[in-house]
Design an enzyme around this catalytic site. Structure first.
Site: not given
Ligand code: SF4
Ligand code: SF4
Lengths: 312, 513
Positions: A225, A26-28, A52, A264
């Site tokens: 990386e 239900t969040g953005r 909800k 270290h």
């Protein structure tokens, strides 16, 4: 026959048959990504947001707890988590307690000790997780977990199906490698962003083992990386024979200033691992195809794939 | 990592029950005598700086008299370490050391658990010792659910040949160190050296403690100003940037100055990346061509235009950069025109006079590039935009070309003043304020703001743009600060729209009033 068919369709970790729940739907972010997943073909069966329950989002029922969701709609295979970082630990352990065996933890800034706790519970439950701080993963033409591609239309447009796996420690680069490969005519079996944090559930070595076992994947492109020892462990796997499929590797961060090491202890346990030179050297010695120029990845991958079919 | 100074780390050790030397922190020479009264003589004087090997750069000294102590403090307060002035000096009792060890707790990424490391020889060069004498180093993996158990610590320490009461004491210290590390969520917590003194007690002679950036919010008591991985204390500009990030949770914004004190023409570029991996690659492309990176900046994770704008303004606050280079992974999931509008606003306001190359590949990149390039043609410096099919390396090449051809104006163009509205209509947004000058709007034919507002919260009333929602909703975030009502308006309307997005401290930093 059916079993054979499903197996043939199966890619690593995800395909359109897997049932997926969205925590924080239900969040953005949760709502936007649920839309992408559904439109791309992922089988999203439910959402979960405490308080909800009973609502419907994008045609998907929302439950207060995962236990309730599983009781109501039956076992779920995967949970994708889009809750604020401080709440991730509880959400993840809730999903693991509900018997869910694969989590995709999208948020970044999850405290590292929370990740360690999630890892301990996951291990006990025989479960796995991708992330945190991941864009997710995608199998072209099948399904997407997380937010790779941004919209279903772009994802369809950018990533074409095929036999090359991608695994990357950078979110943006996951998409860009996959796009450049597709554009060069190299199709993809799956693309995975393992997550940008120091501790992630399924780092490069684990993803590459899955590609090794995946009949659809013929070669793997890895974006590594500096820092940590994921890439060196991949080299170990190649040397031990656990990984036999060709690995095309690029290591980012050549220009990064050294001296970023913060203790270290890090140096002691890494024992010289973690540097750009060290990673390139180890991978080369082990027999990986290390690419120095990012732009050369598609051409080198093509060549590697061509030499494979030549042998067959 | 949020790194603590030695004395701050030692405080946490003391709280966990580990013995530390008597100490005082002094910030000016005048405080030295009192400090010496507390800790006694002889004393150790240590500059508080985030660096190893302090002894070799004069950042550690011994004092046998108050005069010597004052001289040492004076000298250290004048030191610059890695370009940053020393502001705090630790005055400590000098320990009578009989033996040195190393003890550390770190996060083990491969095993996904904390790990204790103990070495029966401590002091400087611990990495080399560990490599040369693996038998002197022992490890214990910690189960996060139970924590480090005393017997586990003893079993590890035993393997280095330490026996008897000493083994028990050291194990006890290890358990306490783990507890401090766990409580304050340390990425690493190290005592080097951990020493035995003449009385037989175990004392932490030094301490390096770094707190997990992502957990700093749970430890307000530590007073960490900026939870970020800095190799140096934050600069004034770093702090301004961090405040922006702290007050706006939408997307990520990260800024750190990497160089200071350089001049124009020394090939330093302002860098604006999006996403770690793509940024690293883009910086590689620049350094390969002989450029220096003045700052690292990352706006990603779908930030609003307002955040990208603030990032650009902060990058441009570095007066001596020769160019502005923006590039992420090249294939971003986010809708790129938001970033384009943020950049355009910053470039226009500053009348940018250094060449710009931006790669905005990703969703809706065509629109993004159109906005970026077409709306900047009247600025003093060239602005070029590239898409996902243009590699970072090519963009770096373009930067090189532009820099070779470009002749900057003799005098740096002045920034644009803020517009004054004759008939203002204003409403607040999450981090700023939108104003329409209804005098201008009355003469505007296109009223393009209403159409281009991304969340569609504007409407026309008597031919003038106003909010179609409540001011409260706009202030709470329904106005997403997409900047369309300023950027599109200036190009296609009557320049009546303006979005004020203050950056706390920036004007003062730049000497503007
Ligand atoms: S486009 Fe500009 S000038 Fe025209 S109505 Fe909107 S804000 Fe006013
Ligand atoms: S009012 Fe609309 S167009 Fe203007 S900044 Fe807010 S959301 Fe964007």
């Amino acid at each position: 026959m059916d079993i054979l068919r499903t197996r043939k369709l199966m890619s690593i970790l995800i395909d359109q048959t897997k049932k997926v729940i969205v925590q924080g739907i239900t969040g953005r972010e949760g709502m936007a990504r649920a839309k992408l997943m559904i439109e791309y073909g992922t089988t999203v069966v439910a959402g979960c947001t405490p308080g909800k329950g009973g609502e419907t989002v994008l045609g998907v029922p929302v439950f207060d707890t995962l236990e309730e969701a599983v009781e109501t709609i039956g076992q779920v295979d995967i949970s994708t988590i889009f809750v604020p970082a401080p709440l991730v630990k509880d959400a993840a352990i809730e999903a693991l307690s509900a018997g869910i065996k694969l989590l995709v933890i999208v948020p970044d800034r999850v405290p590292i000790y929370d990740v360690l706790e999630i890892a301990a519970v996951a291990k006990e439950m025989g479960a796995e997780f991708v992330g945190p701080n991941t864009l997710g993963l995608l199998s072209p033409g099948k399904a997407v977990l997380g937010m790779i591609g941004g919209s279903a239309a772009s994802a369809r447009n950018w990533f074409l199906p095929g036999n090359c796996g991608v695994t990357s420690r950078s979110g943006g680069i996951t998409s860009s490698i996959a796009y450049y490969l597709s554009r060069a005519g190299v199709g993809l079996s799956s693309i995975v962003h393992v997550g940008g944090d120091a501790v992630v559930g399924l780092p490069h070595p684990e993803i590459i083992k899955k590609y090794e076992a995946d009949p659809e994947t013929k070669a793997v492109v890895m974006f590594g990386e500096i820092g940590g020892s994921q890439e060196e462990t991949v080299a170990d796997l190649i040397e031990s024979g656990a990984v036999t499929k060709p690995i095309i590797a690029y290591i980012g961060g050549r220009g990064a200033k050294s001296g970023t090491r913060f203790s270290h202890a890090g140096a002691i346990i890494e024992g010289g691992r973690g540097t750009y030179e060290g990673k390139v050297e180890r991978l080369k010695t082990a027999g990986a195809h290390v690419v120095e120029n990012f732009g050369d990845i598609p051409a080198v991958t093509k060549k590697v794939l061509a030499s494979l079919s030549g042998k067959m | 990592m949020a790194r603590l100074h030695e004395y701050q780390g030692k405080k946490l050790l003391a709280e966990a029950g580990i013995k530390i030397p008597q100490y005082r922190v002094v910030r000016n020479v005048g405080e030295t005598d009192e400090a010496i009264e507390t800790v006694g003589l002889p004393a150790v004087i240590k500059a508080q700086a985030w660096t190893t090997g302090r002894a070799s750069i004069g950042a550690i000294a011994f004092a046998g008299s108050p005069a010597e102590a004052r001289a040492a403090v004076q000298k250290m307060l004048g030191l610059e370490i890695k370009g940053f002035p020393v502001t705090e000096v630790l005055v400590e009792e000098k320990l009578k050391i009989t033996r040195e060890f190393y003890l550390g707790i770190i996060i083990d990424d491969t095993n996904k658990c904390p790990r204790m490391i103990f070495s029966s020889v401590g002091g400087t060069g611990i990495e080399e010792i560990a490599r040369a004498h693996p038998d002197k180093v022992a490890h214990a993996l910690v189960d996060i659910r139970w924590g480090l158990r005393d017997f586990e610590a003893r079993n590890a320490i035993r393997k280095t040949g330490v026996t008897g009461k000493l083994q028990v004491q050291l194990a006890g210290t290890a358990v306490k160190l783990y507890e401090a590390a766990r409580k304050y969520e340390a990425r690493s917590a190290e005592i080097n050296p951990l020493v035995v003194v003449e009385s037989g007690e175990i004392v932490a002679a030094d301490c390096r403690f770094t707190v997990d950036d992502y957990a700093v919010f749970r430890h307000a008591d530590l007073g960490i100003e900026i939870a970020r991985e800095f190799g140096h204390p934050p600069t004034a500009l770093d702090k301004i940037a961090y405040d922006v990030e702290k007050n706006d949770w939408r997307g990520t914004f990260y800024f750190i100055e990497l160089a200071r004190g350089y001049n124009k023409g020394e090939k330093y570029l302002g860098f604006h990346g999006a996403g770690g991996g793509g940024s690293m690659m883009s910086m590689d492309a620049l350094t390969k061509r002989g450029y220096q990176i003045a700052n690292f900046c990352d706006t990603s994770g779908n930030p609003p235009a307002s955040k990208v704008y603030r990032a650009a303004k902060i990058i441009l606050a570095q007066p001596n950069i020769d160019g502005y280079f923006g590039s992420g992974s090249g294939v971003a999931s986010q809708e790129q025109f938001h970033s384009a509008r943020g950049l355009v606003k910053a470039f226009r306001e500053e009348n940018i006079s250094v060449p710009v190359v931006i790669r905005l590949g990703g969703n809706l990149e065509d629109l993004a590039i159109k906005i970026l390039t077409e709306y900047t043609t009247d600025l003093p410096a060239p602005v070029e935009g590239y898409k996902k099919d243009d590699p970072a390396d090519y963009c770096a090449e373009r930067m090189q070309k532009l820099l070779a051809e470009y002749r900057p104006p003799a005098e740096k163009p002045k920034p644009r003043p803020k517009p004054m509205a004759a008939k203002p209509y204003s409403f607040k947004t999450i981090t700023g304020k939108v104003t329409f000058d209804h005098d201008r709007c009355a003469k505007c034919e296109s009223k393009i703001c209403v159409e281009k507002c991304v969340p569609k919260i504007l409407k026309l009333e008597n031919g003038l743009p106003v909010l179609a929602i409540t001011v409260e909703d706009a202030a709470k975030g329904k106005c997403t600060e997409c900047l369309a009502c300023e950027i599109e308006c200036e190009q296609h309307g009557a320049a009546g729209g303006y979005v004020d997005l203050p950056i706390a401290g920036l004007d003062k930093y730049l000497g503007r009033t």
